[in-house]
Write an enzyme that holds these catalytic residues in place. Structure first.
Site, mmCIF file in Angstrom:
data_model
loop_
_atom_site.group_PDB
_atom_site.id
_atom_site.type_symbol
_atom_site.label_atom_id
_atom_site.label_comp_id
_atom_site.label_asym_id
_atom_site.label_seq_id
_atom_site.Cartn_x
_atom_site.Cartn_y
_atom_site.Cartn_z
ATOM 1 C CE LYS A 174 -10.470 -4.215 -4.181
ATOM 2 N NZ LYS A 174 -10.103 -2.995 -3.420
ATOM 3 C CG ASP A 228 -4.039 -0.526 -3.968
ATOM 4 O OD1 ASP A 228 -4.378 0.510 -4.587
ATOM 5 O OD2 ASP A 228 -4.854 -1.255 -3.374
ATOM 6 C CD GLU A 257 -4.976 -3.136 -6.672
ATOM 7 O OE1 GLU A 257 -6.129 -2.764 -6.366
ATOM 8 O OE2 GLU A 257 -4.365 -4.023 -6.062
ATOM 9 C CE LYS A 289 -4.208 -1.785 0.279
ATOM 10 N NZ LYS A 289 -5.272 -1.506 -0.706
ATOM 11 C CG ASP A 309 -9.538 -1.167 -6.548
ATOM 12 O OD1 ASP A 309 -10.741 -1.467 -6.651
ATOM 13 O OD2 ASP A 309 -8.908 -1.349 -5.487
#
Length: 367
Positions: free
Chosen positions: A265, A190, A216, A162, A241
């Protein structure tokens, strides 16, 4: 016909081992929603949604409130009419993909149970080997490097990191991780919309030769033009995303050639029904997909694994949310063999929630 006779909604709280931080904020527990749909044959379908409010704009409270209305709409309906049931929810209330995904999942569980097939087979697929990555959340470069070493030591094929703060600190994070683990293990980054375009370009051009598999959502959700510019100006593949909620978003992203990959997702797409549409558009456009997660338990993770196993265009797997949970209340479902994800062969999802845990949850029943 499989007539819906009762629907139960649960406030499905699962404590985390420790708070987790991304660029959008920090969470200290998984505040999920559990749905069970009962039928006149005795079959029960289970579904779960994880309303990550910073992304989907839903909370557990709003999801439970909408879920009561959705339940009333579906009582008496034929559970096998998947499209008809889901269309009723869309016609009644636009948006709200997370609570819709829980109903969608429960309906697919019922339909595949009625067909006496595991969900992956009901979707027309076969059982495949899925290998998940594991995520490192925002922290100091030194702490993130320690986490990377721990994950690498467990045999991870890739490490998700992250980012999304500022260029200097995020570059230091990746640099520290690379120094700790060497060059061989791929890093998946991400930013969760955390950068503007200049920052994203600076970070990605700096780390592009450091075995970074993709990034992402480097910029804000609406900034499709910036996604496309980053794809053209850096060598790090770009994955959508938060810019990708449903099949309409997929069509736009594919048409503008804005990204290399899609992150699907279920809590963001509204469930399996729409996820299949997204994947079909991606496949037609030559875009590979990842199945991603919010903070779901192994129940929803099992549904995601069934979907990914059934769709060969899904080639990346981010199914690590249960690693962060302090409790595992799920019975059956996927099993983790290290980072390998093994699917059950029972009809339907092959997963339920333990009865004793259910008794501890706040519940509402619509009949």
């Amino acid at each position: 016909m499989l007539r819906i006779t009762q629907i139960d909604l649960y406030r499905y709280d699962i404590p985390l081992k420790a708070p987790i931080a991304i660029s959008l904020g920090t969470i200290d527990s998984a505040r999920n929603i559990l749905v069970s749909i009962h039928t006149d044959t005795g079959l029960i379908g289970w579904g779960e949604g994880s309303p990550f409010w910073m992304i989907v704009g839903e909370t557990q409270a709003t999801g439970l409130a909408a879920g009561q209305d959705f339940a009333r709409l579906l009582i008496g309906q034929n559970a096998l009419d998947l499209e008809g049931c889901l269309q009723k929810l869309d016609n009644y209330l636009p948006g709200n993909p997370t609570i819709k995904s829980a109903f969608d999942m429960a309906l697919y569980d019922l339909a595949s149970q009625a067909a006496n097939l595991p969900l992956y087979a009901f979707l027309g697929g076969s059982k495949r080997t899925l290998i998940t990555d594991e995520t490192i959340y925002l922290n100091t470069p030194e702490r993130m490097a320690e986490d990377a070493l721990r994950i690498q030591g467990k045999g991870a094929i890739a490490i998700k990191v992250k980012l999304g703060t500022n260029a200097r600190d995020d570059i230091r994070r990746i640099e520290a991780i690379r120094q700790a683990i060497g060059d061989a293990t791929p890093i998946r980054t991400d930013a969760n919309q955390g950068w503007d375009y200049p920052t994203a370009r600076t970070v990605l051009t700096t780390i592009q030769d450091w075995n970074v598999e993709y990034c992402e959502q480097p910029v804000k959700r609406p900034d499709i033009t910036d996604l496309k510019r980053l794809r053209q100006q850096t060598r790090v593949p770009i994955m959508a995303d938060e810019s990708l909620f449903d099949h309409r978003d997929a069509l736009r992203l594919a048409g503008e050639e804005a990204v290399d990959y899609f992150n699907i997702k279920l809590s963001k797409s509204g469930g399996i029904f729409n996820a299949q549409k997204i994947n079909a558009i991606a496949e037609a456009a030559g875009i590979r997909c990842m199945i991603g997660c919010m903070s779901e338990s192994r129940l929803a993770m099992t549904a995601k694994a069934h979907f990914a196993s059934a769709r060969r265009n899904v080639t990346f797997y981010d199914l690590d949310a249960p690693f962060e949970h302090a409790e595992d209340p799920v019975s059956g479902g996927i099993q983790y063999n290290g980072y390998e994800v093994e699917l059950p062969d029972a009809p339907g999802l092959g997963a339920t929630v333990e009865e004793e845990f259910l008794k501890s949850l706040e519940k509402s029943t619509i009949q």
